[in-house]
Write a protein that holds these residues in place. Structure first.
Motif, PDB file in Angstrom:
ATOM      1  N   VAL A  19     -64.614  57.915 -33.401  1.00 41.63           N
ATOM      2  CA  VAL A  19     -65.471  56.990 -34.152  1.00 41.63           C
ATOM      3  C   VAL A  19     -65.457  55.613 -33.488  1.00 41.63           C
ATOM      4  N   TRP A  20     -64.300  55.194 -32.979  1.00 34.67           N
ATOM      5  CA  TRP A  20     -64.217  53.918 -32.274  1.00 34.67           C
ATOM      6  C   TRP A  20     -65.076  53.936 -31.016  1.00 34.67           C
ATOM      7  N   ILE A  21     -65.076  55.057 -30.310  1.00 40.21           N
ATOM      8  CA  ILE A  21     -65.912  55.194 -29.105  1.00 40.21           C
ATOM      9  C   ILE A  21     -67.387  55.089 -29.458  1.00 40.21           C
ATOM     10  N   ILE A  22     -67.794  55.739 -30.522  1.00 41.61           N
ATOM     11  CA  ILE A  22     -69.196  55.655 -30.957  1.00 41.61           C
ATOM     12  C   ILE A  22     -69.549  54.209 -31.305  1.00 41.61           C
ATOM     13  N   PHE A  23     -68.655  53.530 -32.018  1.00 34.40           N
ATOM     14  CA  PHE A  23     -68.876  52.135 -32.389  1.00 34.40           C
ATOM     15  C   PHE A  23     -69.054  51.254 -31.154  1.00 34.40           C
ATOM     16  N   ILE A  24     -68.151  51.386 -30.198  1.00 40.11           N
ATOM     17  CA  ILE A  24     -68.194  50.570 -28.987  1.00 40.11           C
ATOM     18  C   ILE A  24     -69.450  50.865 -28.169  1.00 40.11           C
ATOM     19  N   SER A  25     -69.782  52.145 -28.003  1.00 35.85           N
ATOM     20  CA  SER A  25     -70.944  52.481 -27.177  1.00 35.85           C
ATOM     21  C   SER A  25     -72.249  52.017 -27.824  1.00 35.85           C
TER      22      SER A  25
END
Length: 92
Positions: A19-25
């Motif tokens: 979820v953090w990766i999705i947020f950052i991207s």
């Protein structure tokens, strides 16, 4: 019971890493179009602090000790998900 909590921690930390990766991207895509890199950095920093706070609140039941094996396994899974994303998907 200890093995079950370790598996639970690995799964939840891995999911939070995803979820953090999705947020950052999504933030990087949004601010790359607007060419506002300073605001992207600020929001990524604030979002990362919120994710760290969320993980500490969700996993208070594993004990307050930062060196608890359950916490360490969770942090490792979070890191592996993020590093895997950086190595595999961002290398293309």
């Amino acid at each position: 019971m200890k093995n079950l909590t370790i598996i639970y921690s690995v799964i939840l930390h891995g999911f939070l890493g995803y979820v953090w990766i999705i947020f950052i991207s999504k933030l990087l895509d949004l601010f790359q179009l607007a060419e506002k890199s300073v605001w992207a950095g600020v929001l990524i920093g604030v979002g990362t602090l919120l994710f760290l706070d969320m993980t500490s609140r969700v996993f208070e039941s594993f004990g307050k000790d930062k060196k608890h094996p359950t916490r360490i396994a969770g942090y490792i899974s979070f890191g592996l998900v993020v590093l895997g994303w950086l190595m595999i998907f961002k290398a293309k």
